[in-house]
Design a protein around this motif. Structure first.
Motif, PDB file in Angstrom:
ATOM      1  N   GLY A  83      25.953  26.049  63.285  1.00  0.00           N
ATOM      2  CA  GLY A  83      26.174  26.996  64.366  1.00  0.00           C
ATOM      3  C   GLY A  83      27.578  27.537  64.484  1.00  0.00           C
ATOM      4  O   GLY A  83      27.885  28.260  65.432  1.00  0.00           O
ATOM      5  N   LYS A  84      28.460  27.244  63.494  1.00  0.00           N
ATOM      6  CA  LYS A  84      29.865  27.636  63.641  1.00  0.00           C
ATOM      7  C   LYS A  84      30.429  28.360  62.424  1.00  0.00           C
ATOM      8  O   LYS A  84      31.223  29.286  62.574  1.00  0.00           O
ATOM      9  N   ILE A  85      30.064  27.949  61.212  1.00  0.00           N
ATOM     10  CA  ILE A  85      30.726  28.453  60.007  1.00  0.00           C
ATOM     11  C   ILE A  85      29.774  29.379  59.252  1.00  0.00           C
ATOM     12  O   ILE A  85      28.692  28.958  58.829  1.00  0.00           O
ATOM     13  N   LYS A  86      30.175  30.624  59.096  1.00  0.00           N
ATOM     14  CA  LYS A  86      29.345  31.590  58.386  1.00  0.00           C
ATOM     15  C   LYS A  86      29.167  31.174  56.923  1.00  0.00           C
ATOM     16  O   LYS A  86      30.136  30.808  56.248  1.00  0.00           O
ATOM     17  N   ILE A  87      27.947  31.234  56.437  1.00  0.00           N
ATOM     18  CA  ILE A  87      27.664  30.883  55.051  1.00  0.00           C
ATOM     19  C   ILE A  87      27.743  32.148  54.200  1.00  0.00           C
ATOM     20  O   ILE A  87      26.990  33.094  54.437  1.00  0.00           O
ATOM     21  N   PRO A  88      28.649  32.208  53.231  1.00  0.00           N
ATOM     22  CA  PRO A  88      28.770  33.417  52.409  1.00  0.00           C
ATOM     23  C   PRO A  88      27.611  33.552  51.428  1.00  0.00           C
ATOM     24  O   PRO A  88      27.043  32.556  50.980  1.00  0.00           O
ATOM     25  N   SER A  89      27.296  34.804  51.104  1.00  0.00           N
ATOM     26  CA  SER A  89      26.229  35.066  50.150  1.00  0.00           C
ATOM     27  C   SER A  89      26.752  35.117  48.720  1.00  0.00           C
ATOM     28  O   SER A  89      26.026  34.781  47.778  1.00  0.00           O
ATOM     29  N   ILE A  90      28.008  35.545  48.560  1.00  0.00           N
ATOM     30  CA  ILE A  90      28.607  35.704  47.232  1.00  0.00           C
ATOM     31  C   ILE A  90      30.042  35.183  47.259  1.00  0.00           C
ATOM     32  O   ILE A  90      30.759  35.392  48.238  1.00  0.00           O
ATOM     33  N   LEU A  91      30.447  34.509  46.214  1.00  0.00           N
ATOM     34  CA  LEU A  91      31.861  34.229  45.966  1.00  0.00           C
ATOM     35  C   LEU A  91      32.323  35.069  44.785  1.00  0.00           C
ATOM     36  O   LEU A  91      31.560  35.279  43.835  1.00  0.00           O
ATOM     37  N   TRP A  92      33.556  35.574  44.867  1.00  0.00           N
ATOM     38  CA  TRP A  92      34.085  36.422  43.803  1.00  0.00           C
ATOM     39  C   TRP A  92      35.530  36.058  43.513  1.00  0.00           C
ATOM     40  O   TRP A  92      36.228  35.472  44.356  1.00  0.00           O
ATOM     41  N   SER A  93      35.983  36.404  42.325  1.00  0.00           N
ATOM     42  CA  SER A  93      37.375  36.150  41.951  1.00  0.00           C
ATOM     43  C   SER A  93      37.806  37.209  40.951  1.00  0.00           C
ATOM     44  O   SER A  93      36.981  37.804  40.251  1.00  0.00           O
ATOM     45  N   ALA A  94      39.109  37.466  40.896  1.00  0.00           N
ATOM     46  CA  ALA A  94      39.646  38.448  39.950  1.00  0.00           C
ATOM     47  C   ALA A  94      41.102  38.120  39.684  1.00  0.00           C
ATOM     48  O   ALA A  94      41.780  37.492  40.502  1.00  0.00           O
ATOM     49  N   PHE A  95      41.581  38.549  38.516  1.00  0.00           N
ATOM     50  CA  PHE A  95      42.998  38.410  38.224  1.00  0.00           C
ATOM     51  C   PHE A  95      43.492  39.661  37.507  1.00  0.00           C
ATOM     52  O   PHE A  95      42.719  40.417  36.909  1.00  0.00           O
ATOM     53  N   CYS A  96      44.809  39.853  37.586  1.00  0.00           N
ATOM     54  CA  CYS A  96      45.482  40.945  36.876  1.00  0.00           C
ATOM     55  C   CYS A  96      46.755  40.378  36.265  1.00  0.00           C
ATOM     56  O   CYS A  96      47.468  39.601  36.920  1.00  0.00           O
ATOM     57  N   CYS A  97      47.033  40.767  35.020  1.00  0.00           N
ATOM     58  CA  CYS A  97      48.233  40.270  34.367  1.00  0.00           C
ATOM     59  C   CYS A  97      48.657  41.201  33.247  1.00  0.00           C
ATOM     60  O   CYS A  97      47.856  42.026  32.772  1.00  0.00           O
ATOM     61  N   TYR A  98      49.913  41.040  32.818  1.00  0.00           N
ATOM     62  CA  TYR A  98      50.376  41.747  31.626  1.00  0.00           C
ATOM     63  C   TYR A  98      50.275  40.791  30.443  1.00  0.00           C
ATOM     64  O   TYR A  98      50.683  39.629  30.524  1.00  0.00           O
ATOM     65  N   SER A  99      49.731  41.298  29.354  1.00  0.00           N
ATOM     66  CA  SER A  99      49.556  40.488  28.152  1.00  0.00           C
ATOM     67  C   SER A  99      50.489  40.984  27.054  1.00  0.00           C
ATOM     68  O   SER A  99      50.339  42.108  26.565  1.00  0.00           O
ATOM     69  N   LYS A 100      51.453  40.143  26.682  1.00  0.00           N
ATOM     70  CA  LYS A 100      52.366  40.507  25.596  1.00  0.00           C
ATOM     71  C   LYS A 100      51.601  40.703  24.283  1.00  0.00           C
ATOM     72  O   LYS A 100      51.876  41.645  23.527  1.00  0.00           O
ATOM     73  N   SER A 101      50.631  39.846  24.020  1.00  0.00           N
ATOM     74  CA  SER A 101      49.899  39.933  22.748  1.00  0.00           C
ATOM     75  C   SER A 101      49.061  41.201  22.662  1.00  0.00           C
ATOM     76  O   SER A 101      48.873  41.770  21.584  1.00  0.00           O
ATOM     77  N   LYS A 102      48.543  41.664  23.798  1.00  0.00           N
ATOM     78  CA  LYS A 102      47.739  42.886  23.820  1.00  0.00           C
ATOM     79  C   LYS A 102      48.587  44.135  24.044  1.00  0.00           C
ATOM     80  O   LYS A 102      48.119  45.253  23.791  1.00  0.00           O
ATOM     81  N   GLY A 103      49.818  43.935  24.572  1.00  0.00           N
ATOM     82  CA  GLY A 103      50.652  45.074  24.913  1.00  0.00           C
ATOM     83  C   GLY A 103      50.035  45.922  26.003  1.00  0.00           C
ATOM     84  O   GLY A 103      50.178  47.151  26.021  1.00  0.00           O
ATOM     85  N   ALA A 104      49.336  45.266  26.939  1.00  0.00           N
ATOM     86  CA  ALA A 104      48.605  46.011  27.962  1.00  0.00           C
ATOM     87  C   ALA A 104      48.396  45.131  29.197  1.00  0.00           C
ATOM     88  O   ALA A 104      48.512  43.901  29.133  1.00  0.00           O
ATOM     89  N   TRP A 105      48.063  45.801  30.317  1.00  0.00           N
ATOM     90  CA  TRP A 105      47.649  45.091  31.519  1.00  0.00           C
ATOM     91  C   TRP A 105      46.172  44.769  31.417  1.00  0.00           C
ATOM     92  O   TRP A 105      45.365  45.594  30.969  1.00  0.00           O
ATOM     93  N   LEU A 106      45.822  43.557  31.818  1.00  0.00           N
ATOM     94  CA  LEU A 106      44.453  43.079  31.725  1.00  0.00           C
ATOM     95  C   LEU A 106      43.929  42.690  33.102  1.00  0.00           C
ATOM     96  O   LEU A 106      44.703  42.268  33.975  1.00  0.00           O
ATOM     97  N   THR A 107      42.653  42.812  33.270  1.00  0.00           N
ATOM     98  CA  THR A 107      41.984  42.311  34.477  1.00  0.00           C
ATOM     99  C   THR A 107      40.640  41.722  34.070  1.00  0.00           C
ATOM    100  O   THR A 107      40.111  42.017  32.992  1.00  0.00           O
ATOM    101  N   SER A 108      40.099  40.931  34.945  1.00  0.00           N
ATOM    102  CA  SER A 108      38.730  40.461  34.774  1.00  0.00           C
ATOM    103  C   SER A 108      38.224  40.010  36.135  1.00  0.00           C
ATOM    104  O   SER A 108      39.012  39.616  37.006  1.00  0.00           O
ATOM    105  N   ALA A 109      36.915  40.103  36.318  1.00  0.00           N
ATOM    106  CA  ALA A 109      36.302  39.732  37.597  1.00  0.00           C
ATOM    107  C   ALA A 109      35.117  38.809  37.353  1.00  0.00           C
ATOM    108  O   ALA A 109      34.409  38.946  36.353  1.00  0.00           O
ATOM    109  N   GLN A 110      34.933  37.883  38.265  1.00  0.00           N
ATOM    110  CA  GLN A 110      33.831  36.934  38.176  1.00  0.00           C
ATOM    111  C   GLN A 110      33.190  36.820  39.556  1.00  0.00           C
ATOM    112  O   GLN A 110      33.878  36.900  40.576  1.00  0.00           O
ATOM    113  N   TRP A 111      31.903  36.595  39.591  1.00  0.00           N
ATOM    114  CA  TRP A 111      31.231  36.385  40.865  1.00  0.00           C
ATOM    115  C   TRP A 111      29.904  35.681  40.653  1.00  0.00           C
ATOM    116  O   TRP A 111      29.391  35.593  39.535  1.00  0.00           O
TER     117      TRP A 111
END
Length: 309
Positions: free
Chosen positions: A231-259
């Protein structure tokens, strides 16, 4: 003797004056940032380019739409700010937690769950603390609220496994960084997502200084039903995560998402930010106005733009 007495008296008065002056200076120049703050800019270093996400109807262009309901928390453990959370005091769950990932320490701290005292009283101390079981907490969940939880566990948003040292790891054990997660989802499915995400960042998020560096945002999507734990804590339907970074080996900015769906059958996904936004809804942008591309995805075999994007 009388002259010596007068000299000592004058010395005592001067010392007292210096003490008052020191206290005044400390009150002016000392830390003024409390843990529950008015703006996410108070702990902006955990966001890439100091820019918080856009969450439609909640957080738009850095502005919290309903400041009475949604509270930014500069998560503080032993006087050190370790990550940032936007917390929903109506649903009693976090909207998201954000962190700058650099490395991880081995080991796991004790499962001692804490609360944020300033959600109840802004004049409380800055540090997260163990709740008093004799008190009631109106604006957040407590360990007691998870008793008799029937197939649900306290599940981290920012996992302790991402912590760069044991203090950071311990600080993730605050219920302002936790949501009710189905047992199997928490212990099996989402743990795999956390493991893989850490592997992606460790392999591909190495910057020009040969250091691991990535910006992480992890959140929970409340269910559209009226389902609350005890009766107090909302139960989520989905959890999600994401990151962003610069990759020296790729010479580019990278992202990825998970859920994944917060069920016994989570249907885990690891795709692009665009794919995640399609699931979460129009207006979501976890890294707005930055270099972070929306059309990258990472797997254990590498990071790339999928052909279908």
């Amino acid at each position: 003797l009388s002259e010596l007495y007068r000299a000592l008296k004058m010395l005592v008065l001067k010392v007292q004056d210096l003490m008052v002056l020191t206290a005044l200076l400390l009150s002016i120049t000392g830390p003024t940032e409390t843990r529950v703050v008015h703006s996410l800019q108070a702990c902006h270093n955990f966001f890439y380019q100091q820019t918080p996400p856009n969450i439609p109807g909640i957080l738009e262009q850095g502005n919290i739409i309903n400041q009475n309901r949604y509270k930014p928390i500069c998560q503080t453990f032993e006087n050190t700010v370790t990550f940032v959370t936007l917390y929903d005091t109506t649903n009693n769950i976090p909207v998201f937690s954000a962190y700058k990932y650099t490395q991880y320490a081995t080991g796991r701290p004790r499962d001692i769950w804490m609360i944020e005292p300033q959600l109840e009283n802004l004049h409380s101390g800055n540090n997260m603390e163990i709740p008093d079981r004799n008190k009631s907490y109106r604006f957040q969940a407590t360990p007691d609220d998870y008793d008799n939880s029937h197939n649900y566990q306290k599940g981290h948003l920012l996992p302790n496994s991402f912590g760069s040292n044991m203090n950071v790891k311990q600080s993730t054990f605050t219920l302002t960084n936790a949501v009710p997660q189905v047992d199997k989802f928490n212990t099996v499915a989402w743990r795999l997502i956390e493991r893989d995400m850490k592997s992606y960042m460790g392999n591909y998020c190495i910057n020009n200084n040969d250091q691991i560096e990535a910006y992480v945002v992890i959140g929970a999507q409340p269910g559209t039903d009226n389902k609350f734990l005890n009766g107090k804590i909302k139960i989520p339907s989905i959890l999600w995560s994401a990151f962003c970074c610069y990759s020296k080996s790729k010479g580019a900015w990278l992202t990825s998402a998970q859920w994944g769906k917060n069920t016994d059958h989570p249907e885990l996904q690891s795709k692009t930010l665009n794919d995640l936004y399609h699931v979460l809804g129009h207006g979501f942008d976890l890294f707005p106005n930055t270099h972070c591309p929306r059309d990258y995805e990472c797997t254990l075999s590498g990071c790339k733009r999928p052909r279908s994007s």
